[in-house]
Write a protein that holds these residues in place. Structure first.
Motif, mmCIF file in Angstrom:
data_model
loop_
_atom_site.group_PDB
_atom_site.id
_atom_site.type_symbol
_atom_site.label_atom_id
_atom_site.label_comp_id
_atom_site.label_asym_id
_atom_site.label_seq_id
_atom_site.Cartn_x
_atom_site.Cartn_y
_atom_site.Cartn_z
ATOM 1 N N GLN A 201 0.828 -1.202 0.000
ATOM 2 C CA GLN A 201 0.000 0.000 0.000
ATOM 3 C C GLN A 201 0.865 1.256 0.000
ATOM 4 N N GLN A 202 1.963 1.212 0.746
ATOM 5 C CA GLN A 202 2.869 2.355 0.772
ATOM 6 C C GLN A 202 3.502 2.581 -0.597
ATOM 7 N N PHE A 203 3.917 1.510 -1.249
ATOM 8 C CA PHE A 203 4.509 1.624 -2.581
ATOM 9 C C PHE A 203 3.511 2.239 -3.565
ATOM 10 N N ASP A 204 2.275 1.761 -3.552
ATOM 11 C CA ASP A 204 1.258 2.284 -4.454
ATOM 12 C C ASP A 204 0.960 3.748 -4.149
ATOM 13 N N GLN A 205 0.942 4.114 -2.880
ATOM 14 C CA GLN A 205 0.677 5.497 -2.493
ATOM 15 C C GLN A 205 1.781 6.430 -2.978
ATOM 16 N N ILE A 206 3.017 6.019 -2.826
ATOM 17 C CA ILE A 206 4.140 6.850 -3.273
ATOM 18 C C ILE A 206 4.136 6.994 -4.789
ATOM 19 N N MET A 207 3.933 5.898 -5.487
ATOM 20 C CA MET A 207 3.904 5.955 -6.950
ATOM 21 C C MET A 207 2.770 6.843 -7.459
ATOM 22 N N SER A 208 1.662 6.892 -6.724
ATOM 23 C CA SER A 208 0.519 7.709 -7.131
ATOM 24 C C SER A 208 0.751 9.176 -6.809
ATOM 25 N N GLU A 209 1.149 9.465 -5.581
ATOM 26 C CA GLU A 209 1.293 10.859 -5.163
ATOM 27 C C GLU A 209 2.413 11.581 -5.895
ATOM 28 N N TRP A 210 3.470 10.886 -6.232
ATOM 29 C CA TRP A 210 4.586 11.518 -6.938
ATOM 30 C C TRP A 210 4.453 11.396 -8.464
ATOM 31 N N GLY A 211 3.330 10.913 -8.940
ATOM 32 C CA GLY A 211 3.064 10.870 -10.378
ATOM 33 C C GLY A 211 3.919 9.899 -11.159
ATOM 34 N N LEU A 212 4.457 8.851 -10.508
ATOM 35 C CA LEU A 212 5.352 7.924 -11.203
ATOM 36 C C LEU A 212 4.588 6.960 -12.100
ATOM 37 N N TRP A 213 3.372 6.590 -11.712
ATOM 38 C CA TRP A 213 2.577 5.736 -12.612
ATOM 39 C C TRP A 213 2.307 6.464 -13.922
ATOM 40 N N ASP A 214 1.966 7.747 -13.837
ATOM 41 C CA ASP A 214 1.669 8.530 -15.033
ATOM 42 C C ASP A 214 2.913 8.681 -15.908
ATOM 43 N N LYS A 215 4.062 8.943 -15.316
ATOM 44 C CA LYS A 215 5.297 9.081 -16.091
ATOM 45 C C LYS A 215 5.671 7.768 -16.780
ATOM 46 N N MET A 216 5.485 6.672 -16.085
ATOM 47 C CA MET A 216 5.819 5.374 -16.664
ATOM 48 C C MET A 216 4.885 5.035 -17.825
ATOM 49 N N LYS A 217 3.619 5.391 -17.683
ATOM 50 C CA LYS A 217 2.664 5.161 -18.767
ATOM 51 C C LYS A 217 3.070 5.946 -20.014
ATOM 52 N N ILE A 218 3.405 7.218 -19.846
ATOM 53 C CA ILE A 218 3.795 8.052 -20.987
ATOM 54 C C ILE A 218 5.052 7.507 -21.649
ATOM 55 N N ALA A 219 6.009 7.058 -20.848
ATOM 56 C CA ALA A 219 7.253 6.526 -21.401
ATOM 57 C C ALA A 219 6.999 5.259 -22.218
ATOM 58 N N LEU A 220 6.112 4.378 -21.751
ATOM 59 C CA LEU A 220 5.825 3.140 -22.482
ATOM 60 C C LEU A 220 5.103 3.416 -23.792
ATOM 61 N N VAL A 221 4.104 4.305 -23.763
ATOM 62 C CA VAL A 221 3.377 4.631 -24.990
ATOM 63 C C VAL A 221 4.303 5.290 -26.004
ATOM 64 N N THR A 222 5.153 6.199 -25.521
ATOM 65 C CA THR A 222 6.113 6.856 -26.423
ATOM 66 C C THR A 222 7.062 5.846 -27.048
ATOM 67 N N GLU A 223 7.544 4.897 -26.262
ATOM 68 C CA GLU A 223 8.438 3.871 -26.779
ATOM 69 C C GLU A 223 7.740 3.002 -27.823
ATOM 70 N N ASN A 224 6.503 2.629 -27.574
ATOM 71 C CA ASN A 224 5.779 1.798 -28.529
ATOM 72 C C ASN A 224 5.515 2.535 -29.838
ATOM 73 N N ILE A 225 5.324 3.845 -29.768
ATOM 74 C CA ILE A 225 5.146 4.628 -30.987
ATOM 75 C C ILE A 225 6.456 4.720 -31.760
ATOM 76 N N GLU A 226 7.553 4.949 -31.051
ATOM 77 C CA GLU A 226 8.854 5.100 -31.712
ATOM 78 C C GLU A 226 9.346 3.790 -32.310
ATOM 79 N N THR A 227 9.078 2.666 -31.666
ATOM 80 C CA THR A 227 9.544 1.375 -32.166
ATOM 81 C C THR A 227 8.630 0.773 -33.220
ATOM 82 N N GLY A 228 7.455 1.367 -33.446
ATOM 83 C CA GLY A 228 6.542 0.845 -34.444
ATOM 84 C C GLY A 228 5.554 -0.176 -33.923
ATOM 85 N N ALA A 229 5.588 -0.460 -32.624
ATOM 86 C CA ALA A 229 4.571 -1.362 -32.064
ATOM 87 C C ALA A 229 3.190 -0.753 -32.199
#
Length: 535
Positions: A201-229
Motif C-alpha cells: 500500500q505504501q509503494f502504491d501510495q508513493i507511486m501515485s502521489e509523486w506521479g510515477l505511474w503517469d510518467k511510466m505510462k507516458i514513457a511506455l506509450v512513447t516507446e511503442n510509438i517510436e519502435t513501431g509497435a
C-alpha cells in the motif's frame, strides 16, 4: 565528511541463478503471457523511475516522521464552518455545478506530483541492488515491487495491494519471477522477503502521489510509438466509461439561481482527514469522502454511482493512447473529448501532424464543438447524429412513403429503407432511390404497393426530400451518406479498448476512493496493456 546521499556501497550481484522446472513450463505455456513478460522484463528502461521512487520514499519517510513528531493541540477548537455549510460549499465547487461552462476550468483530472530532491543515481540501482542510507531497514527492491503490480494486472486481477498480496502469498512462481523469496515464521527481516500488504500500500501510495505511474505510462506509450509497435493513424477515437465507486452518497438539497429550494443533487458523503475523537468540533476541514464520484446517467432507468474515465486511442489497431479520470463523474461526455485530445497531442506531439480526423458518438454532435476542433486542433470531428428527441416525420411525404426516421432514413409503405444517393444543392433536395434485391433488381418490381407508388417505373422509385423536412440534418455532412457510414464503422473500436482495460486486465469495481487513486488505477492498467503489447 561526505553527505549520506553521496556514500556509495558496492553491492555484489548474485552470481548463481537457479532455474526451476515449473518456470520452464510456464515459459512454454501459451496462456502464461504474464510470466514471459515478467521473466524478460526490461528493467534497464525503468531505472530512472526506480531512482525517483527511492527519492520519493526518502521524502515520504521524512514526512511521516514529521507528522509523528508534530505536537497536537490539546484543547479542542470550535470549527467556524458547520457540516451543512461545508456540504453546500463543496457542492457548488464541483465542475458540474458551474453555470458558465466556459469558466469551469479543467474537466479532466491532473496529477499534482510532489517535488523532491534528486539524490539517487539511476545507474546505482538494479534488481536486488538498492541505494544505501544510514539508519533504518534496507528498502524493498523497486523492480520487484513494480513487477508484482504489473504481473497482477497481466493475470487479469485488479492491480491493487490486496490482490498483489494475495498472489504473492499463494503463487510461488509469481514470487520468484518478481524477485522475492518466501519468508519463514522465525526468519529475521530481509529486503528480499515477500512484502506485507502495508508495504505494498505504501509503494502504491508513493507511486501515485509523486506521479510515477503517469510518467511510466507516458514513457511506455512513447516507446511503442517510436519502435513501431503502435502505427500512427490518421484518426483518433474516444469515449467515456464508468467504474463503480467504492463509496456511498447522499442527496443534497440546494437553492438554484431563482431561489427555488427543491433542487437535489447526489454527492459523496463528507469526512475529515484526521483522527480526532470529536470531528464536529475539531479544527480540520470537511472534505468529500470520494472526490470525483457522482451519479452517471446512461438512460432514464440506468444510473450508476461511480467515477468516469475518458479513453482516446487509434481505431484501426484498437490501441488506447491515454485513459484519464474525469474531474467530476456527472460531467457530460461532450465536454471531455476536446480537452483529452488536446492533452494527448501535447503529450505525444509526434502524432499530431498525422491525425486529421476525430471520431465520437452522438454526445459530440454539435456544430460549435466541430468548429472548435477545426479551429484549434485542425481536426475534422465526425460524430454520430443526435436527433435531440425529434420524432419521425409522417406528414408532407411523397406518395408511397410511410415515414422518415429522425436519422434521415426514408421507409416506404412496403417496409423497405430507401437508399440515400446524394443531394441537389441548387434545389435543396435530398435524393433517395429504391433498394435492390439479391438479384440486383429493384424491390419495386415485386412490391404489393407498386400500383399506387410507382406503376410506370422500370428502375425503381426515386424521390426527393426537401431540406426543410430534415432541418437537423447537416447538409455538408449528412449521416445517411455511405462515406459517413463507412467512417463511423471504426468508432465502436473504442468499446474494445474499454473492454481490455476495464475487464481483461482490471475490474470495473474500484476498491479505493478519490480521483488520485482512480487515475493511478487507470495508469496501471495502461502500463500493463502496453507492456503486453511490447511482448
Amino acid at each position: 565528511m561526505l553527505p549520506i546521499s553521496q556514500i556509495q556501497i558496492n553491492q555484489k550481484p548474485l552470481l548463481i541463478h537457479t532455474v526451476h522446472e515449473d518456470d520452464k513450463v510456464l515459459l512454454n505455456t501459451p496462456d502464461a503471457e504474464w510470466f514471459r513478460a515478467l521473466y524478460y522484463f526490461p528493467w534497464e528502461k525503468h531505472r530512472n523511475f526506480g531512482a525517483e521512487y527511492y527519492d520519493a520514499l526518502y521524502e515520504f519517510n521524512k514526512r511521516e516522521e514529521r507528522k509523528r513528531l508534530k505536537n497536537q493541540p490539546q484543547k479542542q477548537v470550535v470549527l467556524s464552518q458547520s457540516k451543512e455549510d461545508a456540504r453546500q460549499e463543496l457542492l457548488f465547487n464541483r465542475a458540474t455545478m458551474q453555470v458558465d461552462k466556459e469558466k469551469r476550468g479543467d474537466v479532466l483530472y491532473e496529477v499534482a506530483a510532489e517535488s523532491k530532491q534528486r539524490m539517487v543515481s539511476p545507474l546505482s540501482i538494479s534488481p536486488g541492488v538498492v541505494p544505501f542510507r544510514l539508519g533504518g531497514k534496507r528498502p524493498k527492491c523497486f523492480f520487484a515491487l513494480l513487477k508484482s503490480f504489473l504481473g497482477t494486472a497481466l493475470m487479469g486481477f485488479p492491480c491493487e495491494p490486496e490482490k498483489v498480496s494475495m498472489l504473492l502469498k499463494s503463487n510461488p512462481s509469481f514470487v520468484r519471477v518478481c524477485g522475492f523469496a518466501p519468508k519463514g515464521e522465525r526468519d529475521e527481516y530481509c529486503s528480499r522477503h515477500i512484502p506485507s500488504e502495508r508495504k505494498l500500500q505504501q509503494f502504491d501510495q508513493i507511486m501515485s502521489e509523486w506521479g510515477l505511474w503517469d510518467k511510466m505510462k507516458i514513457a511506455l506509450v512513447t516507446e511503442n510509438i517510436e519502435t513501431g509497435a503502435i502505427k500512427i493513424e490518421k484518426e483518433v477515437v474516444g469515449d467515456t466509461t464508468h467504474y463503480y465507486a467504492y463509496s456511498g452518497f447522499e442527496t443534497v438539497k440546494y437553492k438554484d439561481e431563482d431561489g427555488k429550494e427543491e433542487q437535489k443533487k447526489s454527492q459523496s458523503k463528507l469526512t475529515k482527514r484526521c483522527r480526532c475523537q470529536d470531528r464536529d468540533k475539531c479544527e480540520h476541514d470537511w472534505v468529500l469522502a470520494d472526490e470525483g464520484a457522482g451519479t452517471i446517467v446512461k438512460s432514464i432507468t440506468k444510473m450508476y454511482w461511480g467515477h468516469k474515465a475518458s479513453i482516446v486511442g487509434f481505431p484501426r489497431q484498437g490501441v488506447p493512447l491515454d485513459a484519464r479520470a474525469v474531474l467530476d463523474g456527472p460531467t457530460h461526455d461532450g465536454e471531455t473529448y476536446f480537452p483529452h485530445v488536446e492533452k494527448v497531442f501535447d503529450t505525444y506531439p509526434v502524432i499530431e501532424e498525422s491525425v486529421k480526423r476525430a471520431l465520437y458518438d452522438s454526445a459530440c454532435d454539435s456544430r460549435d464543438l466541430k468548429d472548435k476542433f477545426m479551429d484549434k486542433l485542425g481536426l475534422e470531428l465526425k460524430a454520430s447524429l443526435n436527433p435531440r428527441r425529434k420524432n419521425g416525420i409522417t406528414d408532407g411525404l411523397p406518395r408511397g412513403m410511410e415515414k422518415i426516421t429522425p436519422y434521415g432514413v426514408v421507409i416506404c409503405n412496403g417496409g423497405h429503407e430507401m437508399d440515400y444517393k446524394g443531394m441537389r444543392y441548387e434545389k435543396e433536395k435530398f435524393i433517395y432511390h429504391a433498394p435492390t434485391d439479391t438479384d440486383g433488381e429493384p424491390v419495386c418490381s415485386t412490391c404489393l404497393h407498386q400500383v399506387e407508388c410507382c406503376p410506370n417505373s422500370l428502375t425503381g422509385r426515386m424521390i426527393n426530400i426537401s431540406f426543410g423536412l430534415l432541418p437537423h440534418i447537416d447538409t455538408e455532412d449528412p449521416p445517411m451518406a455511405k462515406r459517413f457510414k463507412a467512417i463511423m464503422t471504426r468508432r465502436p473500436s473504442v468499446e474494445r479498448m474499454i473492454k481490455r482495460l476495464k475487464c481483461d486486465i482490471g475490474d470495473d469495481r474500484l476498491s479505493k476512493r478519490g480521483n488520485l487513486a482512480f487515475q493511478a488505477y487507470l495508469d496501471k492498467t495502461m502500463i500493463a496493456f502496453h507492456l503486453l503489447l511490447q511482448n
